[in-house]
Design an enzyme around this catalytic site. Structure first.
Site, mmCIF file in Angstrom:
data_model
loop_
_atom_site.group_PDB
_atom_site.id
_atom_site.type_symbol
_atom_site.label_atom_id
_atom_site.label_comp_id
_atom_site.label_asym_id
_atom_site.label_seq_id
_atom_site.Cartn_x
_atom_site.Cartn_y
_atom_site.Cartn_z
ATOM 1 N N ARG A 119 1.597 -4.588 6.389
ATOM 2 C CA ARG A 119 0.873 -3.842 5.512
ATOM 3 C C ARG A 119 1.554 -2.442 5.658
ATOM 4 O O ARG A 119 1.885 -1.824 6.545
ATOM 5 C CB ARG A 119 -0.430 -3.574 6.155
ATOM 6 C CG ARG A 119 -1.216 -2.370 5.072
ATOM 7 C CD ARG A 119 -2.764 -2.180 5.401
ATOM 8 N NE ARG A 119 -3.360 -1.453 4.344
ATOM 9 C CZ ARG A 119 -4.548 -1.476 3.637
ATOM 10 N NH1 ARG A 119 -5.251 -2.573 3.998
ATOM 11 N NH2 ARG A 119 -4.895 -0.583 2.893
ATOM 12 N N TRP A 165 2.851 7.902 -1.970
ATOM 13 C CA TRP A 165 4.416 8.161 -2.231
ATOM 14 C C TRP A 165 4.639 9.117 -3.243
ATOM 15 O O TRP A 165 5.238 10.108 -3.542
ATOM 16 C CB TRP A 165 5.164 6.844 -2.480
ATOM 17 C CG TRP A 165 6.818 7.023 -2.729
ATOM 18 C CD1 TRP A 165 7.513 7.128 -1.688
ATOM 19 C CD2 TRP A 165 7.233 7.249 -3.803
ATOM 20 N NE1 TRP A 165 8.834 7.334 -2.216
ATOM 21 C CE2 TRP A 165 8.712 7.384 -3.596
ATOM 22 C CE3 TRP A 165 6.890 7.206 -5.158
ATOM 23 C CZ2 TRP A 165 9.464 7.889 -4.539
ATOM 24 C CZ3 TRP A 165 7.907 7.398 -6.247
ATOM 25 C CH2 TRP A 165 9.270 7.715 -5.914
ATOM 26 N N ASN A 170 1.478 3.569 -2.982
ATOM 27 C CA ASN A 170 2.250 3.658 -4.287
ATOM 28 C C ASN A 170 1.770 5.342 -4.622
ATOM 29 O O ASN A 170 2.549 6.128 -4.997
ATOM 30 C CB ASN A 170 1.995 2.826 -5.435
ATOM 31 C CG ASN A 170 2.776 1.522 -5.342
ATOM 32 O OD1 ASN A 170 3.522 1.313 -4.304
ATOM 33 N ND2 ASN A 170 2.284 0.546 -5.948
ATOM 34 N N ARG A 175 -11.360 2.004 -9.433
ATOM 35 C CA ARG A 175 -10.537 3.014 -9.728
ATOM 36 C C ARG A 175 -10.576 3.766 -10.804
ATOM 37 O O ARG A 175 -11.274 3.254 -11.918
ATOM 38 C CB ARG A 175 -8.842 2.645 -9.349
ATOM 39 C CG ARG A 175 -8.563 2.350 -8.129
ATOM 40 C CD ARG A 175 -7.100 2.050 -7.959
ATOM 41 N NE ARG A 175 -6.714 1.663 -6.535
ATOM 42 C CZ ARG A 175 -5.510 1.528 -6.146
ATOM 43 N NH1 ARG A 175 -4.271 1.560 -7.013
ATOM 44 N NH2 ARG A 175 -5.113 1.091 -4.978
ATOM 45 N N ASN A 210 -10.304 -2.824 -6.906
ATOM 46 C CA ASN A 210 -9.431 -2.143 -7.587
ATOM 47 C C ASN A 210 -10.043 -1.472 -8.892
ATOM 48 O O ASN A 210 -9.753 -0.304 -9.507
ATOM 49 C CB ASN A 210 -8.007 -2.465 -7.713
ATOM 50 C CG ASN A 210 -6.997 -2.413 -6.648
ATOM 51 O OD1 ASN A 210 -6.140 -3.081 -6.099
ATOM 52 N ND2 ASN A 210 -7.499 -1.583 -5.521
ATOM 53 N N TRP A 211 -10.945 -2.406 -9.287
ATOM 54 C CA TRP A 211 -11.718 -1.931 -10.704
ATOM 55 C C TRP A 211 -12.410 -0.613 -10.551
ATOM 56 O O TRP A 211 -12.678 -0.219 -11.486
ATOM 57 C CB TRP A 211 -12.433 -3.163 -11.143
ATOM 58 C CG TRP A 211 -11.805 -4.396 -11.423
ATOM 59 C CD1 TRP A 211 -11.767 -5.503 -10.752
ATOM 60 C CD2 TRP A 211 -11.184 -4.726 -12.511
ATOM 61 N NE1 TRP A 211 -11.066 -6.591 -11.256
ATOM 62 C CE2 TRP A 211 -10.598 -6.216 -12.541
ATOM 63 C CE3 TRP A 211 -10.867 -4.023 -13.790
ATOM 64 C CZ2 TRP A 211 -9.937 -6.592 -13.631
ATOM 65 C CZ3 TRP A 211 -10.316 -4.804 -14.914
ATOM 66 C CH2 TRP A 211 -9.784 -5.950 -14.709
ATOM 67 N N ASP A 241 0.745 -1.249 0.105
ATOM 68 C CA ASP A 241 -0.127 0.175 -0.018
ATOM 69 C C ASP A 241 0.887 1.321 -0.125
ATOM 70 O O ASP A 241 2.029 1.149 0.480
ATOM 71 C CB ASP A 241 -0.785 -0.019 1.293
ATOM 72 C CG ASP A 241 -2.152 0.992 1.086
ATOM 73 O OD1 ASP A 241 -2.233 1.571 -0.015
ATOM 74 O OD2 ASP A 241 -2.664 1.236 2.095
#
Length: 248
Positions: free
Chosen positions: A197, A34, A31, A80, A77-78, A29
């Site tokens: 995590r 960041w 990305n 997004r 995540n679909w 978790d």
């Protein structure tokens, strides 16, 4: 992957052996956060995350950790933005294709858990090729959860067991915890010793719900692109400081 280990790495390897750490699971978790922190576009965060994964696979080999399972793309995540989903699909396919030769040379075994039938034909072929090409390797087993959701996995297992009962291959009385475990994607892999995590969030996010029943949970504030050998060391030392009770 055989490399010259520093004395500190050897000590960590001894801790891994002493604690019989076989399997580490990771929720990768952070990305996007960041990238935002560094004023970079989201895709750069995902690309940096790929580098972190490569470093982590090598570190697992150095420390003697046999199994590494990472959460790359969830069934949720679909939801997004379409352009980000398209980028992730493209990045995932290109990464597997580009890194396969090196991973194979480093004796890595690759497998994928999740409903890969929902992926594009070309991506499915890339994944199947990676599995086939590395299946006889004996090094780190890298298991990538892609289009994975634990509830969907359990539902799939229940349907499989119900079908066996309906077909007379199994009686209701014979159904046990092992029956369910053996019907999951991870049937041939030991349950994770601990789950990491990154990014500081305190959620399991529908990941390996059955398999982590007695896994230690380690939450770290660092984002996934910051994960490296030293951070993995820290998680091993944290695990070493825990006393696993297994419900006792």
């Amino acid at each position: 992957m055989n490399s010259v280990l520093e004395s500190s790495d050897i000590k960590i390897r001894e801790i891994v052996e002493l604690n019989e750490i076989k399997h580490v699971a990771v929720i990768m978790d952070g990305n996007r956060r960041w990238a935002k922190l560094h004023k970079l576009p989201t895709p750069m965060g995902h690309k940096k995350g790929v580098e972190a994964l490569k470093n982590t696979v090598k570190a697992c080999d150095d420390f003697g950790i046999k199994y590494l399972t990472v959460y790359a793309f969830s069934t949720e995540n679909w939801n997004r933005k379409p352009e980000e989903v398209d980028f992730l699909m493209d990045l995932f396919g290109k990464t597997i294709k580009n890194e396969l030769q090196e991973l194979n040379e480093k004796n890595v075994v690759m497998s994928f858990i999740g409903d890969t039938t929902k992926l594009g034909t070309k991506l499915q072929e890339i994944l199947q090729n990676a599995v086939e090409k590395t299946k006889n390797n004996t090094g780190v087993h890298l298991q990538i959860a892609f289009n994975y959701g634990s509830r969907a996995e359990i539902a799939r297992a229940v349907k499989s067991i119900a079908t066996d009962v309906k077909d007379g291959k199994l009686s209701v009385e014979e159904i046990s915890e092992d029956t369910i475990s053996n019907a999951l994607y991870t049937s041939n892999i030991p349950d994770p010793d601990y789950l990491v995590r990154t990014g500081g969030e305190m959620r399991i996010s529908n990941y390996l719900l059955w398999q982590i029943a007695y896994s230690e949970l380690i939450i770290i504030d660092k984002f996934w692109p910051e994960f490296d050998k030293d951070v993995l060391k820290e998680t091993i030392l944290t695990f070493n400081s825990r006393h696993r009770r297994f419900g006792v």
